[in-house]
Design a protein around this motif. Structure first.
Motif, mmCIF file in Angstrom:
data_model
loop_
_atom_site.group_PDB
_atom_site.id
_atom_site.type_symbol
_atom_site.label_atom_id
_atom_site.label_comp_id
_atom_site.label_asym_id
_atom_site.label_seq_id
_atom_site.Cartn_x
_atom_site.Cartn_y
_atom_site.Cartn_z
ATOM 1 N N LYS A 116 0.803 -1.227 0.000
ATOM 2 C CA LYS A 116 0.000 0.000 0.000
ATOM 3 C C LYS A 116 0.836 1.277 0.000
ATOM 4 C CE LYS A 116 -3.667 -2.566 0.274
ATOM 5 N NZ LYS A 116 -4.520 -2.760 -0.919
ATOM 6 N N ILE A 117 2.087 1.207 0.427
ATOM 7 C CA ILE A 117 2.967 2.374 0.471
ATOM 8 C C ILE A 117 4.252 2.018 -0.260
ATOM 9 C CG2 ILE A 117 4.223 3.994 1.961
ATOM 10 C CD1 ILE A 117 2.148 3.553 4.096
ATOM 11 N N ASP A 118 4.734 2.887 -1.121
ATOM 12 C CA ASP A 118 5.906 2.577 -1.933
ATOM 13 C C ASP A 118 7.162 2.517 -1.083
ATOM 14 O OD1 ASP A 118 7.527 5.338 -2.330
ATOM 15 O OD2 ASP A 118 5.370 5.740 -2.270
ATOM 16 N N THR A 119 8.134 1.773 -1.586
ATOM 17 C CA THR A 119 9.359 1.492 -0.827
ATOM 18 C C THR A 119 10.137 2.765 -0.510
ATOM 19 O OG1 THR A 119 9.517 -0.700 -1.849
ATOM 20 C CG2 THR A 119 11.520 0.186 -0.852
ATOM 21 N N GLN A 120 10.220 3.691 -1.445
ATOM 22 C CA GLN A 120 10.998 4.899 -1.213
ATOM 23 C C GLN A 120 10.434 5.712 -0.056
ATOM 24 O OE1 GLN A 120 13.955 5.689 -2.724
ATOM 25 N NE2 GLN A 120 13.988 7.187 -1.064
ATOM 26 N N THR A 121 9.098 5.793 0.033
ATOM 27 C CA THR A 121 8.479 6.514 1.157
ATOM 28 C C THR A 121 8.833 5.857 2.476
ATOM 29 O OG1 THR A 121 6.639 7.207 -0.253
ATOM 30 C CG2 THR A 121 6.293 7.298 2.125
ATOM 31 N N LEU A 122 8.848 4.514 2.512
ATOM 32 C CA LEU A 122 9.217 3.804 3.733
ATOM 33 C C LEU A 122 10.677 4.057 4.096
ATOM 34 C CD1 LEU A 122 7.377 0.429 3.059
ATOM 35 C CD2 LEU A 122 6.712 2.194 4.689
ATOM 36 N N LYS A 123 11.552 4.081 3.102
ATOM 37 C CA LYS A 123 12.960 4.355 3.388
ATOM 38 C C LYS A 123 13.149 5.758 3.955
ATOM 39 C CE LYS A 123 15.211 1.267 0.051
ATOM 40 N NZ LYS A 123 16.097 1.182 -1.149
ATOM 41 N N ASN A 124 12.375 6.682 3.444
ATOM 42 C CA ASN A 124 12.505 8.066 3.916
ATOM 43 C C ASN A 124 12.154 8.201 5.390
ATOM 44 O OD1 ASN A 124 13.286 8.855 1.363
ATOM 45 N ND2 ASN A 124 11.248 9.539 0.751
ATOM 46 N N VAL A 125 11.130 7.471 5.850
ATOM 47 C CA VAL A 125 10.726 7.619 7.251
ATOM 48 C C VAL A 125 11.634 6.840 8.193
ATOM 49 C CG1 VAL A 125 8.333 8.079 6.646
ATOM 50 C CG2 VAL A 125 9.025 5.746 7.178
ATOM 51 N N THR A 126 12.315 5.771 7.707
ATOM 52 C CA THR A 126 13.184 5.004 8.608
ATOM 53 C C THR A 126 14.469 5.743 8.915
ATOM 54 O OG1 THR A 126 14.202 3.855 6.731
ATOM 55 C CG2 THR A 126 12.281 2.818 7.757
ATOM 56 N N GLU A 127 14.951 6.555 7.949
ATOM 57 C CA GLU A 127 16.201 7.309 8.108
ATOM 58 C C GLU A 127 17.390 6.388 8.374
ATOM 59 O OE1 GLU A 127 15.704 10.349 11.010
ATOM 60 O OE2 GLU A 127 14.278 11.491 9.806
ATOM 61 N N ILE A 128 17.332 5.160 7.839
ATOM 62 C CA ILE A 128 18.446 4.215 7.917
ATOM 63 C C ILE A 128 18.893 3.915 6.497
ATOM 64 C CG2 ILE A 128 19.155 1.883 8.598
ATOM 65 C CD1 ILE A 128 17.174 2.021 10.873
ATOM 66 N N LYS A 129 20.208 3.927 6.287
ATOM 67 C CA LYS A 129 20.750 3.689 4.961
ATOM 68 C C LYS A 129 21.770 2.565 4.989
ATOM 69 C CE LYS A 129 20.219 8.553 3.635
ATOM 70 N NZ LYS A 129 20.911 9.797 3.170
ATOM 71 N N ASP A 130 22.007 1.979 3.841
ATOM 72 C CA ASP A 130 23.050 0.960 3.725
ATOM 73 C C ASP A 130 24.387 1.548 4.134
ATOM 74 O OD1 ASP A 130 20.976 -0.416 2.645
ATOM 75 O OD2 ASP A 130 21.774 -0.533 0.602
ATOM 76 N N GLY A 131 25.162 0.754 4.882
ATOM 77 C CA GLY A 131 26.479 1.201 5.300
ATOM 78 C C GLY A 131 26.508 1.831 6.673
ATOM 79 N N GLN A 132 25.351 2.068 7.285
ATOM 80 C CA GLN A 132 25.321 2.612 8.637
ATOM 81 C C GLN A 132 25.417 1.484 9.660
ATOM 82 O OE1 GLN A 132 21.807 5.022 8.976
ATOM 83 N NE2 GLN A 132 22.754 6.784 7.962
ATOM 84 N N GLN A 169 23.434 -12.233 10.926
ATOM 85 C CA GLN A 169 24.371 -13.018 10.127
ATOM 86 C C GLN A 169 24.913 -12.255 8.921
ATOM 87 O OE1 GLN A 169 22.533 -16.753 9.101
ATOM 88 N NE2 GLN A 169 22.375 -17.444 11.234
ATOM 89 N N LYS A 170 24.070 -11.502 8.254
ATOM 90 C CA LYS A 170 24.480 -10.856 7.005
ATOM 91 C C LYS A 170 24.397 -9.321 7.058
ATOM 92 C CE LYS A 170 22.701 -14.740 4.278
ATOM 93 N NZ LYS A 170 21.786 -15.130 3.173
ATOM 94 N N GLY A 171 23.826 -8.779 8.122
ATOM 95 C CA GLY A 171 23.651 -7.338 8.182
ATOM 96 C C GLY A 171 22.488 -6.835 7.348
ATOM 97 N N GLU A 172 21.603 -7.745 6.935
ATOM 98 C CA GLU A 172 20.446 -7.352 6.135
ATOM 99 C C GLU A 172 19.300 -6.955 7.072
ATOM 100 O OE1 GLU A 172 19.490 -10.571 3.601
ATOM 101 O OE2 GLU A 172 21.283 -10.367 2.342
ATOM 102 N N LEU A 173 18.846 -5.707 6.935
ATOM 103 C CA LEU A 173 17.755 -5.206 7.770
ATOM 104 C C LEU A 173 16.447 -5.377 6.996
ATOM 105 C CD1 LEU A 173 16.685 -3.779 10.279
ATOM 106 C CD2 LEU A 173 17.309 -1.592 9.248
ATOM 107 N N VAL A 174 15.621 -6.299 7.471
ATOM 108 C CA VAL A 174 14.381 -6.630 6.777
ATOM 109 C C VAL A 174 13.211 -6.309 7.705
ATOM 110 C CG1 VAL A 174 13.038 -8.422 5.620
ATOM 111 C CG2 VAL A 174 15.547 -8.467 5.515
#
Length: 781
Positions: A116-132, A169-174
């Motif tokens: 129901k909500i696009d992935t980019q909008t969800l990424k914007n509200v989490t404020e977490i990025k790859d490499g952090q 194990q892999k650092g993948e945030l799901v």
């Protein structure tokens, strides 16, 4: 070897800045930095870290700079721990060491179940990025942010979990998202409400039903509970002290629609059986009772109670007492209330407990918060409340209201300050409003047709505030702060077009004089010709007090009459007029105004009388125009939320002596005149086609009742208009009409309302042109 260090681990509770460098490091301040080391990093390159550090080898050691370096390294968000060590050397220098402990990093960020909500909008509200760095606290905040986002989108059952195995194990945030159904509130009802209608109760709550585009119908369980408390409080303020309020949720089978019912058991409404006063030594009980709204036998109402307290404060104003509700100063006036429940069912005693305090005089008035506006814009509104005068709490409140009503400030608070036993200074804290505007819009009214509007206006202009650098011309401080008004507008239209440049100074030389000058170009399509004018009008005003004023105006115009249709049908007044003529006049007007400030007058009168001598400065025409008007306002009723029903009476009269010209005569009809008739449709006529040519005598009057319909912005009117326009001083056919209309104030239009009036002529002349609907939207005639 000595070693001073500072260590920080995970950020907790939203803390974004670690502790400061211990003060003992000051002992090393000033020593030479011999080396800067970075230890413990593997995946993050030393160059990246060193790029953040401002402490350099060969510099003089500064603990403050080292602290800033430490903070920047920590905020890289790639380390679970950062330690700063400062080691003195045997040669009198220091070695600065940054020891980092790398944390597992987020290698990928994914969302499951987000349809129901696009992935980019969800990424914007989490404020977490790859490499952090993987930070449990920040991940918990991200989960909360995602759930809040879904609830704002009407998914109240949305739930988010984090898969732990791929993270460790892999650092993948799901983020696993269970969205749940989208819920809309289809209905909000009040069960058991008897004393107040549903619209009134809906004003007390924030939960609302869904309306396409206009309202989302959002369901928030916490808000529903807050609304229950708000309804209970509302009823208690109206005297329902035994009220009980609950709520019931009725779901549709698929859980997508909801009805929220607020269950209300009103109980008995308590009446005021008697009113008593305590502590009033210097003001008699009879004076205090005079003009009270909440009297014996009336139902309890906290709004009426507050109004009565304000009235008592005004009663005490001549004594010099200071009333400040938020203060516990024993020297200040206090008016407290006690509610005593009597043995009689549904009856209370209302007790006013008065502590009179002591008198004070006014000291210095300090203005704060006016970064652009000059102090005088505030100080002149205090009128008689000046240094050395006896304090007047009623006048202080009136001054506060006057300052709020100016266009310069959006908010103001006035606080007595100081500890002198006999004097209190005043601290006036203001919040400046936006006074500059650039508007592009359109409007329509029944008098002027369709028109556009391009306007720049600065209501807090200062012609003397010239910037030193031309590049600062567009800054918010340039040409700003003296309370002058500057307006430049262009209004193209189908019937009328205007271009105006206007400047006004309401306090010339900081004295009760005013000056304004307006240069204009106007073009108006009349019935069978066009009227074009270019001119200038300058005015000088004098305020004798806060009621009486006078105005001297000087006017010069070049008038062009052209585009005459079918000349053989036109009257001689139009045909004999010069195609190009010069018109000048000198006018004097006296005004008496006792109305209340604000958009809606509800008390007082406005009386004006004026004379304008045409040709006094030269020109092609010589005649005199005498005008007079009277407007009176009286409040017929007032509801519990201060909305007034107002009777307005208006009379306008005018006489012209000498040989007048048709385009300066009187005409009647249209909104603002005789409704039920076409604009300029009431007039003496001439020519084969009976064209309106205007009259040298006019008398019109209106009786209008203005009343609230809904909220603060929608009002209704019922009215009757009457009047006549004749070629000389006499009465012919008295035109009358009756009608009704609405007034809707839209915020983007300022305080010029959308007005629609429906009027039916009762008496009229056979040559009059009638019009059932008169309206104005976006601008006024």
């Amino acid at each position: 070897m000595l070693c001073f260090s500072l260590t920080c681990g995970q950020v907790v509770l939203g803390q974004s800045r670690p502790a400061t460098v211990p003060s003992v490091t000051a002992e090393l301040k000033g020593r030479r930095v011999e080396e800067v080391r970075v230890l413990g990093n593997a995946s993050v390159s030393t160059a990246i870290i060193r790029n953040l550090i401002r402490t350099r080898e060969g510099d003089v050691f500064d603990p403050a700079t080292a602290q800033e370096d430490y903070q920047r390294v920590f905020e890289l968000r790639k380390f679970s721990n950062v330690e700063l060590k400062v080691e003195p050397t045997s040669t009198g220098g220091v070695i600065v060491v940054f020891i980092v402990t790398e944390q597992k990093l987020v290698t990928a960020l994914r969302f499951n179940g987000d349809s129901k909500i696009d992935t980019q909008t969800l990424k914007n509200v989490t404020e977490i990025k790859d490499g952090q760095a993987i930070d449990p606290f920040r991940i918990a905040l991200a989960k909360q942010a995602i759930e809040t986002l879904y609830r704002d989108k009407n998914y109240p059952f949305a739930h988010v979990e984090v898969e732990q195995e791929p993270l460790t194990q892999k650092g993948e945030l799901v983020f696993d998202i269970v969205e749940g159904p989208r819920v809309r509130i289809r209905k909000v009802d009040f069960i058991g409400a008897k004393s107040f209608d549903k619209d009134r109760l809906k004003d007390q709550i924030k939960t609302s039903s869904w309306i396409f585009i206009f309202r989302p119908g959002k369901y928030d369980p916490e808000q529903v509970e807050e609304d229950v408390a708000a309804l209970r409080h509302f009823y208690e303020t109206k005297g329902f002290f035994d009220v009980r309020v609950g709520r019931k949720l009725i779901w549709s089978p698929d859980m997508t629609e909801l009805e929220v019912d607020f269950l209300i058991d009103e109980g008995r409404r308590y009446d005021v059986a008697r009113i008593s006063f305590q502590g009033n030594a210097n003001l008699g009980e009879a004076k205090l009772r005079e003009g009270l709204k909440l009297t014996n036998g009336r139902p309890y109402d906290s709004e009426l109670l507050d109004r009565d307290v304000r009235k008592m404060v005004k009663d005490y104003s001549p004594f010099g007492y200071i009333y400040l509700p938020s203060s516990n100063d024993e020297d200040y006036l206090r008016i407290d209330t006690k509610t005593v429940f009597l043995n009689q069912p549904g009856k209370i005693e209302l007790v006013y407990v008065i502590h009179e305090g002591k008198p004070f005089h006014v000291g210095v008035i300090h203005v704060k918060g006016n970064y652009k506006s000059q102090d005088k814009l505030v100080l002149r509104e205090f009128r008689d409340l000046v240094p050395g005068r006896l304090f007047d709490s009623g006048e202080m409140q009136d001054a506060t209201d006057r300052i709020k009503s100016t266009p310069y400030f959006s908010n103001v608070t006035v606080t007595p300050i100081g500890d002198d036993p006999n004097v209190r200074d005043l601290l006036v804290e203001v919040q400046e409003a936006r006074t500059a505007s650039f508007n592009v819009g359109a409007g329509v009214n029944s008098n002027g047709g369709i028109g556009g509007n391009i306007t720049y206006e600065q209501k807090n202009f200062d012609i003397a505030n010239i910037p030193n650098d031309w590049r600062d011309i567009l800054s918010e401080h340039a040409f700003t702060g003296a309370g002058q008004d500057f307006r430049a507008s262009f209004e193209p239209g189908t019937i009328q077009s205007n271009a105006t440049l206007r400047f006004s100074e309401p306090w010339l030389f900081d004295q009760p004089y005013s000056f304004s000058d307006e240069i204009y170009l106007r073009n108006r399509v009349r019935e069978h010709y066009e009227d074009q004018r270019i001119g200038d009008r300058a005015s000088f005003g004098k305020r004798f007090d806060y009621v009486w004023s006078a105005l001297l105006s000087l006017r010069a115009e070049r008038v062009k009459i052209f585009g005459i249709d079918d000349p053989k049908f036109r009257p001689v007044e139009i045909l004999e007029a010069k195609p190009h003529s010069i018109l000048t006049s000198v006018g004097v007007q006296v005004r008496r105004d006792t109305t209340n400030p604000g958009f809606l007058p509800y008390r007082g009168t406005v009386t004006t009388a004026g004379v304008e001598a045409y040709g006094a400065l030269g020109g092609d025409y010589t005649f005199q125009k005498f005008t007079a008007s009277w407007d009176g306002y009286h409040t017929l009723a007032e509801d519990l939320i201060d909305r007034r029903t107002v009777l307005g009476l208006h009379v306008n009269a005018g006489v012209i002596t000498g040989h007048s010209v048709f385009f300066e005569r009187f005409y009647g009809g249209g909104i603002g005149s005789l409704r039920g008739f076409v604009y300029r449709g009431v007039s003496p006529r001439g020519g084969l086609a009976d064209d309106p040519v205007g009259g040298d005598f006019a008398l019109t009057g209106t009786a209008e009742v203005n009343f609230p319909i809904y909220g603060e912005n929608l009002r209704g009117v019922v009215f009757t208009d009457a009047g006549d326009v004749e070629s000389d001083i006499r009465f012919g056919t008295i035109r009358t009409s009756v009608g009704a209309g609405v007034r809707l104030i839209l915020p983007f239009l300022g305080q010029a309302p959308l007005a629609i009036d429906f009027a039916v002529p009762v008496t009229k002349s056979s040559q009059d042109q009638t019009q059932f609907i008169s309206f104005s939207f976006g601008f006024t005639q």
